[in-house]
Scaffold this motif. Sequence first.
Motif, short mmCIF file in Angstrom:
data_model
loop_
_atom_site.label_atom_id
_atom_site.label_comp_id
_atom_site.label_asym_id
_atom_site.label_seq_id
_atom_site.Cartn_x
_atom_site.Cartn_y
_atom_site.Cartn_z
N SER A 91 0.81 -1.17 -0.01
CA SER A 91 -0.01 0.03 -0.07
C SER A 91 0.75 1.19 -0.09
O SER A 91 1.88 1.27 0.28
N LEU A 92 0.30 2.39 -0.48
CA LEU A 92 1.21 3.60 -0.40
C LEU A 92 0.74 4.53 0.42
O LEU A 92 -0.49 4.55 0.67
N ASP A 93 1.58 5.50 0.82
CA ASP A 93 1.29 6.54 1.68
C ASP A 93 0.47 7.49 1.00
O ASP A 93 0.40 7.57 -0.18
N GLN A 94 -0.33 8.08 1.77
CA GLN A 94 -1.23 9.29 1.16
C GLN A 94 -0.75 10.56 1.62
O GLN A 94 -0.09 10.71 2.45
N LEU A 95 -0.73 11.51 0.46
CA LEU A 95 -0.30 12.91 0.76
C LEU A 95 -1.52 13.58 0.56
O LEU A 95 -2.54 13.40 0.07
N SER A 96 -1.57 14.71 1.28
CA SER A 96 -2.51 15.87 1.48
C SER A 96 -2.16 16.85 0.32
O SER A 96 -1.12 17.47 0.07
N VAL A 97 -3.13 17.05 -0.60
CA VAL A 97 -3.06 18.07 -1.60
C VAL A 97 -3.91 19.11 -1.59
O VAL A 97 -5.02 18.74 -1.46
N THR A 98 -3.71 20.42 -1.30
CA THR A 98 -4.48 21.65 -1.21
C THR A 98 -4.16 22.70 -2.21
O THR A 98 -2.96 22.68 -2.84
#
Length: 195
Positions: free
Chosen positions: A48-55
């Motif tokens: 599984s891949l880590d999740q980034l927060s994009v804003t």
Amino acid sequence: MGQRRTAGRDGCGGRMRCALRVPAAAVAAAATLAGCGIVGGGSPTERSLDQLSVTSPSFRDQTPLPADYSCAGKVGNPPLRWSGVPQKETRSIALVVDANDEQGAAEVHWVLFNIDPLTTELAQNSVPRGAQQGVTSTGRPGYSAPCRRDETYRFSVYALDKKLDPKRGERLRQTLDDIAQHTIARGRLSATHIE
């Protein structure tokens, strides 16, 4: 974590009126990016891949893209911010802006790669120092501003475990495949249509 860097202002806003539509098969290599900004589903690896927060300070997720960032505007790319990059493993950041219509045709509006892994934001109408722009569906590099008002536009950020060969940016499919193969974390911000 290291110091925070902000993208430099190179004025990359090379606007093209309308990108060529390409069949989804032309970007099939990007299917492994799990629908996170590029056509298709799946996972680049078994893990599984880590999740980034994009804003963005200009629009929220699942809201309209301001017209200034479309082909009707004169601003270029919108500003973006991201967090959650796994610092120990990340060697570079990539950004892909795309959309796909009801017929399954993909339109890639921007490919930016080899962004310094310590970079956490991209200023409006800019390219970070040292980053490379790959070709888009237009066959040319640079931000190809979206034109189709009713499509969903996805701004996807990928943390990669290596820097990409700059020459690979000359072919869209190859660049997307390289990004897919080296993604260790990802996140996206979607605009539901153009204002």
